[in-house]
Design a protein around this motif. Structure first.
Motif, mmCIF file in Angstrom:
data_model
loop_
_atom_site.group_PDB
_atom_site.id
_atom_site.type_symbol
_atom_site.label_atom_id
_atom_site.label_comp_id
_atom_site.label_asym_id
_atom_site.label_seq_id
_atom_site.Cartn_x
_atom_site.Cartn_y
_atom_site.Cartn_z
ATOM 1 N N ILE A 79 0.834 -1.206 0.000
ATOM 2 C CA ILE A 79 0.000 0.000 0.000
ATOM 3 C C ILE A 79 0.868 1.255 0.000
ATOM 4 O O ILE A 79 0.629 2.202 -0.760
ATOM 5 N N ILE A 80 1.882 1.273 0.856
ATOM 6 C CA ILE A 80 2.751 2.445 0.946
ATOM 7 C C ILE A 80 3.512 2.651 -0.360
ATOM 8 O O ILE A 80 3.587 3.769 -0.892
ATOM 9 N N ALA A 81 4.074 1.559 -0.908
ATOM 10 C CA ALA A 81 4.818 1.670 -2.169
ATOM 11 C C ALA A 81 3.911 2.160 -3.291
ATOM 12 O O ALA A 81 4.300 3.037 -4.079
ATOM 13 N N ASP A 82 2.702 1.620 -3.368
ATOM 14 C CA ASP A 82 1.771 2.028 -4.416
ATOM 15 C C ASP A 82 1.367 3.492 -4.256
ATOM 16 O O ASP A 82 1.270 4.231 -5.240
ATOM 17 N N ASN B 165 10.680 5.427 -4.757
ATOM 18 C CA ASN B 165 10.359 6.647 -4.002
ATOM 19 C C ASN B 165 10.485 6.453 -2.495
ATOM 20 O O ASN B 165 10.662 7.430 -1.764
ATOM 21 N N ILE B 166 10.406 5.218 -2.033
ATOM 22 C CA ILE B 166 10.718 4.931 -0.627
ATOM 23 C C ILE B 166 12.205 5.123 -0.392
ATOM 24 O O ILE B 166 12.624 5.755 0.586
ATOM 25 N N PHE B 167 13.006 4.572 -1.309
ATOM 26 C CA PHE B 167 14.458 4.671 -1.163
ATOM 27 C C PHE B 167 14.943 6.111 -1.333
ATOM 28 O O PHE B 167 15.843 6.562 -0.611
ATOM 29 N N GLN C 186 14.805 7.934 1.645
ATOM 30 C CA GLN C 186 15.682 7.339 2.665
ATOM 31 C C GLN C 186 14.882 6.850 3.875
ATOM 32 O O GLN C 186 15.332 6.942 5.013
ATOM 33 N N TRP C 187 13.700 6.300 3.591
ATOM 34 C CA TRP C 187 12.872 5.757 4.677
ATOM 35 C C TRP C 187 13.352 4.363 5.080
ATOM 36 O O TRP C 187 13.130 3.939 6.204
ATOM 37 N N CYS C 188 13.956 3.663 4.143
ATOM 38 C CA CYS C 188 14.634 2.406 4.459
ATOM 39 C C CYS C 188 15.543 2.086 3.281
ATOM 40 O O CYS C 188 15.430 2.696 2.209
ATOM 41 N N SER C 189 16.425 1.128 3.458
ATOM 42 C CA SER C 189 17.355 0.778 2.386
ATOM 43 C C SER C 189 16.764 -0.316 1.507
ATOM 44 O O SER C 189 15.824 -1.020 1.883
ATOM 45 N N ARG C 190 17.342 -0.460 0.305
ATOM 46 C CA ARG C 190 16.930 -1.542 -0.594
ATOM 47 C C ARG C 190 17.153 -2.898 0.068
ATOM 48 O O ARG C 190 16.340 -3.820 -0.076
ATOM 49 N N ASN C 191 18.271 -3.025 0.787
ATOM 50 C CA ASN C 191 18.588 -4.300 1.437
ATOM 51 C C ASN C 191 17.550 -4.652 2.499
ATOM 52 O O ASN C 191 17.150 -5.816 2.617
ATOM 53 N N GLU C 192 17.127 -3.659 3.285
ATOM 54 C CA GLU C 192 16.124 -3.919 4.326
ATOM 55 C C GLU C 192 14.810 -4.410 3.716
ATOM 56 O O GLU C 192 14.222 -5.391 4.181
ATOM 57 N N LEU D 268 7.910 2.795 8.439
ATOM 58 C CA LEU D 268 7.423 3.234 7.133
ATOM 59 C C LEU D 268 6.053 3.910 7.258
ATOM 60 O O LEU D 268 5.813 4.951 6.643
ATOM 61 N N ILE D 269 5.160 3.322 8.056
ATOM 62 C CA ILE D 269 3.839 3.934 8.248
ATOM 63 C C ILE D 269 3.979 5.313 8.882
ATOM 64 O O ILE D 269 3.316 6.271 8.481
#
Length: 242
Positions: free
Chosen positions: A164-167, A174-176, A179-185, A229-230
């Motif tokens: 939901i957040i990504a969409d 756009n999350i990366f 800088q809300w979290c890393s790709r690895n996480e 993230l939320i």
């Protein structure tokens, strides 16, 4: 009582009660303490008449959907809060008599989380009402808070929050970028949630050719990631209102 129905809550500890009560100040949801028991009253609960049989289903639906959202909203502003559980649905008759229609386990707070909660209680009044207004107006937020707060098998629900957040943002990039979290996480979370060898029958996929992650996430780590993230997402939405 100003409403026909009350929802009785079971709290993990006194400090959780205090956090919940403080968070609700200034909100439309009313917190009630009566004879050492705790209730909420909400004008959104439908007034379905005097007979319990006529009214239980919509009130039960309210409790199942709104309590997880409310718990998640409180966790957004105080992450250490342990969600309240539904104990009973109370029907209040025309004579003012309460009729319980039943339901309900605990978590021990560590020293660090207890200190953080005390700091929250000592801080200025929170802005939970803004989060409640946001999820009342935004279907994505309403769904995300519900899925995060649901009990039972956590992995499909947490994955739905992530989707939901990504969409809402237009994709993982756009999350990366924020800088809300890393790709690895996020990849570690995805591979854990998807893989049956890691979490057994509760995985999102029954079969996959992808190798299991070498360092799978625990449920606690996954909840921490998704709550962060939320929190950042709702904060971003609130700021965009101004």
């Amino acid at each position: 009582a100003s409403q026909r129905w009350w929802i009785e809550l079971l709290f993990n500890s006194d400090v959780d009660v205090a956090v919940f009560e403080k968070a609700l100040k200034g909100c439309d949801v009313r917190f009630i303490e009566f004879n050492g028991r705790f209730f909420i009253e909400d004008h959104r609960m439908p007034d379905v008449g005097d007979q319990i049989e006529n009214g239980f289903d919509p009130i039960s639906k309210y409790a199942v959907q709104e309590l997880p959202r409310l718990n998640t909203a409180v966790k957004i502003i105080c992450p250490e809060f342990v969600p309240a559980k539904l104990r009973c649905i109370i029907y209040i008759s025309n004579k003012g008599q309460g009729h319980p229609i039943s339901i309900a386990k605990g978590v021990t707070h560590g020293v660090q989380s207890l200190r953080a909660m005390v700091a929250f209680l000592d801080s200025p009044s929170p802005r939970l009402s803004a989060v409640l207004r946001l999820y009342a107006a935004n279907a994505d937020v309403r769904e995300a808070l519900l899925y995060f707060g649901l009990e039972g098998n956590p992995w499909p629900s947490l994955y739905k929050v992530r989707e939901i957040i990504a969409d809402s943002l237009g994709g993982d990039t756009n999350i990366f970028d924020r800088q809300w979290c890393s790709r690895n996480e996020l990849a570690r979370f995805d591979r854990t949630a998807n893989h049956q060898e890691v979490i057994g029958q509760f995985s999102r996929h029954a079969r996959t050719k992808v190798a299991p992650p070498p360092n799978p996430m625990t449920e606690s780590e996954a909840r921490t990631l998704l709550l962060n993230l939320i929190t950042l997402w709702t904060r971003d939405l609130l700021q965009s209102e101004h």
